[in-house]
Design an enzyme around this catalytic site. Structure first.
Site, PDB file in Angstrom:
ATOM      1  N   ASP A 105       6.132   3.151   5.431  1.00  0.00           N
ATOM      2  CA  ASP A 105       5.086   2.311   6.009  1.00  0.00           C
ATOM      3  C   ASP A 105       5.041   0.985   5.246  1.00  0.00           C
ATOM      4  O   ASP A 105       5.836   0.748   4.343  1.00  0.00           O
ATOM      5  CB  ASP A 105       3.731   3.025   6.002  1.00  0.00           C
ATOM      6  CG  ASP A 105       3.240   3.384   4.601  1.00  0.00           C
ATOM      7  OD1 ASP A 105       3.715   2.779   3.609  1.00  0.00           O
ATOM      8  OD2 ASP A 105       2.366   4.272   4.498  1.00  0.00           O
ATOM      9  N   SER A 106       4.110   0.108   5.619  1.00  0.00           N
ATOM     10  CA  SER A 106       4.057  -1.225   5.008  1.00  0.00           C
ATOM     11  C   SER A 106       3.810  -1.159   3.509  1.00  0.00           C
ATOM     12  O   SER A 106       4.340  -1.971   2.750  1.00  0.00           O
ATOM     13  CB  SER A 106       3.000  -2.085   5.689  1.00  0.00           C
ATOM     14  OG  SER A 106       1.735  -1.461   5.607  1.00  0.00           O
TER      15      SER A 106
END
Length: 185
Positions: free
Chosen positions: A40-41
Site C-alpha cells: 500500500d502507499s
C-alpha cells in the site's frame, strides 16, 4: 540491461524483499508492487525511505507516484543514484573551438573553463549556431579521468546527427609525437 543495472539491482532487490516481506524470487521486472505484492502507499513510502538510506539519495514523491512495477523502481532508483554521482563529480578544465563550415580558424569561437553541464550546453548551442558542417573540437585537461572524456563524448556526440563534426580528446594524449623545446633547438 546495462552493466550498471546488473551490478546495482541485487541491492535494490534485497531492500525491497526485506521491506515488503517477499521472497527474492518474486521480484521480477514486471511484477506490480501494489497488485502482485500487495504494497500500500505506506509500504511504498517506507520502501522509498529504505532506498534513500541505502543509496544516499532523495526520491521525490512524483517518482513514487509514477512507479508501478519492480523494474520501474529499480530503473528510477538507478537514475537517481547516477544523477547524484554526476552532481558530486568535480568538473574538469576544457578548451573548445567551434569552426563554422567553410571557414578557417580565423572565424572560430573559442571557450575555456570548467566543463560543467551548463558549459557543455553552451558548447552545444555554439556548435548549433555555427550550423551544419561546423567542427567542434574539445580538449580536456590532461589530469582528467578517462571517464570524463567519455562523458563529454556522450554529451556532445548528439551534434553529429545535426551534421557537426565533434572531436573530444585529453590534452597530451594525441597520437602525434611531441618535440621537446630542447630537441627543437
Amino acid at each position: 540491461m546495462t552493466a550498471g543495472y546488473a551490478a546495482f539491482e541485487p541491492r535494490v532487490r534485497r531492500a525491497v524483499a526485506e521491506n515488503l516481506g517477499v521472497g527474492l524470487d518474486e521480484l521480477t521486472p514486471e511484477v506490480s508492487l501494489t497488485d502482485d505484492l500487495a504494497a500500500d502507499s505506506l509500504d511504498i513510502l517506507e520502501l522509498a525511505m529504505a532506498l534513500e538510506g541505502e543509496f544516499a539519495i532523495s526520491i521525490p514523491e512524483r517518482i513514487l507516484e509514477e512507479v508501478r512495477t519492480y523494474g520501474e523502481l529499480v530503473r528510477a532508483t538507478l537514475a537517481l543514484v547516477q544523477e547524484r554521482r554526476a552532481a558530486d563529480a568535480e568538473p574538469v578544465l576544457f578548451r573548445a573551438r567551434v569552426v563554422p563550415a567553410g571557414r578557417r580558424a580565423g572565424g572560430a569561437l573559442e571557450r575555456a573553463g570548467w566543463l560543467t553541464p551548463y558549459a557543455a550546453e553552451m558548447l552545444v548551442e555554439d556548435a548549433l549556431r555555427a550550423g551544419r558542417g561546423a567542427q567542434l573540437s574539445v580538449t580536456i585537461a590532461a589530469n582528467a579521468d578517462p571517464a570524463d572524456v567519455e562523458q563529454a563524448k556522450v554529451r556532445l556526440g548528439r551534434l553529429r546527427s545535426r551534421g557537426i563534426a565533434v572531436s573530444v580528446s585529453r590534452a597530451g594524449h594525441s597520437k602525434r609525437a611531441r618535440v621537446s623545446p630542447e630537441r627543437a633547438a
